[in-house]
Design an enzyme around this catalytic site. Structure first.
Site, PDB file in Angstrom:
ATOM      1  N   CYS A  80       0.824  -1.048  -0.013  1.00 21.77           N
ATOM      2  CA  CYS A  80      -0.013  -0.137  -0.103  1.00 21.77           C
ATOM      3  C   CYS A  80       0.845   1.214   0.215  1.00 21.77           C
ATOM      4  O   CYS A  80       0.682   2.103  -0.938  1.00 21.77           O
ATOM      5  CB  CYS A  80      -0.820   0.209   1.401  1.00 21.77           C
ATOM      6  SG  CYS A  80      -1.842   1.482   1.436  1.00 21.77           S
ATOM      7  N   CYS A  89      -6.025  -2.337   7.423  1.00 19.30           N
ATOM      8  CA  CYS A  89      -6.938  -1.300   7.400  1.00 19.30           C
ATOM      9  C   CYS A  89      -8.122  -2.045   6.686  1.00 19.30           C
ATOM     10  O   CYS A  89      -9.111  -1.469   7.496  1.00 19.30           O
ATOM     11  CB  CYS A  89      -6.376  -0.161   6.355  1.00 19.30           C
ATOM     12  SG  CYS A  89      -6.092  -0.402   4.628  1.00 19.30           S
TER      13      CYS A  89
END
Length: 401
Positions: free
Chosen positions: A104, A202
């Site tokens: 990410c 997340c």
């Protein structure tokens, strides 16, 4: 104002957390033109109890209001799904344990977000990561350093950043300890000063990991065997386990037998008894077998050599062979090792002391002192020859492409 702090347009990734909030505040205090961007990277669970995105944006907007900066809500969910989540699923399907936060950072926060910031006319971007960037005056290269707070250092997650990305990046809180960040937030009255730090992946949130993964990868039950080949139970699918895992095996009541205890004693395992916990030691996709061992110091859990692939080097070229330190998982204490060989794609490390549960799919990250050199994805490690060989010829069905 010196050249380093001359007024610049800086786009800050505002997550709704205290670290990025203080980052924006510090840059505004230095006289910069600061713009906040809230990145929405996941939208599959917008209406579920596990999604905190809406709350986080409210917090980020409140912070922007207090500091006196603009904030923009930008949706990167499609990029995230293509560049990060798809790879996350492929790795789990192949029996490995990926780290999506590393991908990410490389693909979203310091690529898609950076590109968006540049289109806004930004000269730099900034995030609330605990790391530092320093320009080496003798080489002209930008170096990635550990954050000053050893308990919060996040350089491990940033090791794939390249020179172009680092040259445009600021990490203001990397020069501070977390206690100082909290103090600053409290003193200036930030509404999220006491907000709990986010943990875990997340897009999973607080839900059980196995429940989340089962939405995308089908269960494929098979046998659980110990190091002597005895069947101890049944697993739900190799994708749902990782090396070194102790909880959730479903064999907590299984005891070692006399011959197995004697074998452990012969190996020199200290303190191994019939009630010692079981740990995942290997996943054999050819036979769909989950191999477990008893005792934390079982030799099947110890490795002194590993190979890594898909390497990324901060300097742009592989470091020279020699002694350095490495982490094979986040929060691990730096381990002395020898970089035996390294190319732009692969490297091999030999450790001075055995490393526990070295896990394919995780990253091996190299350091010289506080300087992060880069690293690669762990492909394999040395284990006893009696351990079955991992293959990826048979993989569970992928439910969602």
């Amino acid at each position: 104002m010196d050249k380093q702090h001359s007024k610049q347009r800086i786009v800050v990734g505002l997550s709704g957390g205290v670290d990025s909030a203080v980052t924006a505040y510090l840059l505004k205090q230095q006289g910069h033109e600061v713009i906040g961007i809230f990145m929405k990277n996941w939208e599959d669970d917008d209406d579920s109890e596990y999604c905190s995105s809406n709350i986080d944006f409210v917090d980020a907007a409140a912070v922007a209001d207090v500091i006196g900066i603009e904030i923009e809500h930008v949706n990167f969910a499609a990029d995230y799904k293509d560049r990060v989540f798809a790879e996350f699923l492929r790795e789990y399907q192949a029996g490995r344990t990926p780290n999506p936060d590393i991908l990410c950072n490389a693909e979203i926060k310091f690529k898609a977000f950076l590109d968006h910031a540049m289109r806004l006319g930004a000269e730099k971007i900034a995030t609330g990561h605990y790391a530092r960037v320093r320009r080496n005056e003798s080489t002209g290269l930008h170096e990635l350093l550990k954050g000053l707070d050893p308990a919060k250092d996040q350089s491990y997650f940033l090791h794939r950043l390249n020179q172009a990305q680092l040259s445009k990046t600021l990490f203001p809180v990397g020069e501070l300890h977390k206690t100082e960040v909290r103090r600053i937030a409290d003193e200036i009255g930030l509404p999220n000063a006491k907000k709990k730090d986010s943990t875990g992946i997340c897009f999973i949130g607080e839900r059980p990991f196995r429940d989340f993964l089962n939405r995308y990868i089908a269960k494929a039950p098979g046998p659980i065997k110990n190091d002597r080949g005895r069947v101890l139970g049944k697993h739900v699918g190799l994708s749902f386990y990782t090396l070194g895992q102790r909880q959730g095996l479903g064999i907590g009541g299984v005891k070692a037998r006399g011959a197995e205890l004697k074998a452990a004693q012969a190996r020199g395992q200290r303190g191994v008894g019939e009630h010692e916990p079981w740990f995942v030691a290997r996943k054999d996709l050819d036979t769909n077998t989950l191999w477990v061992v008893q005792g934390h110091d079982h030799p099947w859990l110890q490795s002194t050599v590993l190979s890594a692939q898909d390497c990324s080097w901060v300097a742009g070229t592989a470091p020279a062979a020699g002694l350095m330190a490495a982490k094979t998982r986040y929060r691990q204490v730096d381990a002395t090792c020898e970089l035996r060989s390294a190319t732009t794609a692969n490297c091999e490390l030999v450790f001075a002391e055995p490393q526990w549960a070295v896990t394919p799919g995780q990253s091996a990250v190299l350091y010289q002192g506080d300087v992060c050199l880069g690293g690669g994805v762990i492909a394999a490690s040395n284990v006893p020859n009696t351990l079955p060989t991992v293959s990826t010829r048979s993989t569970p069905e992928l439910l969602v492409k």
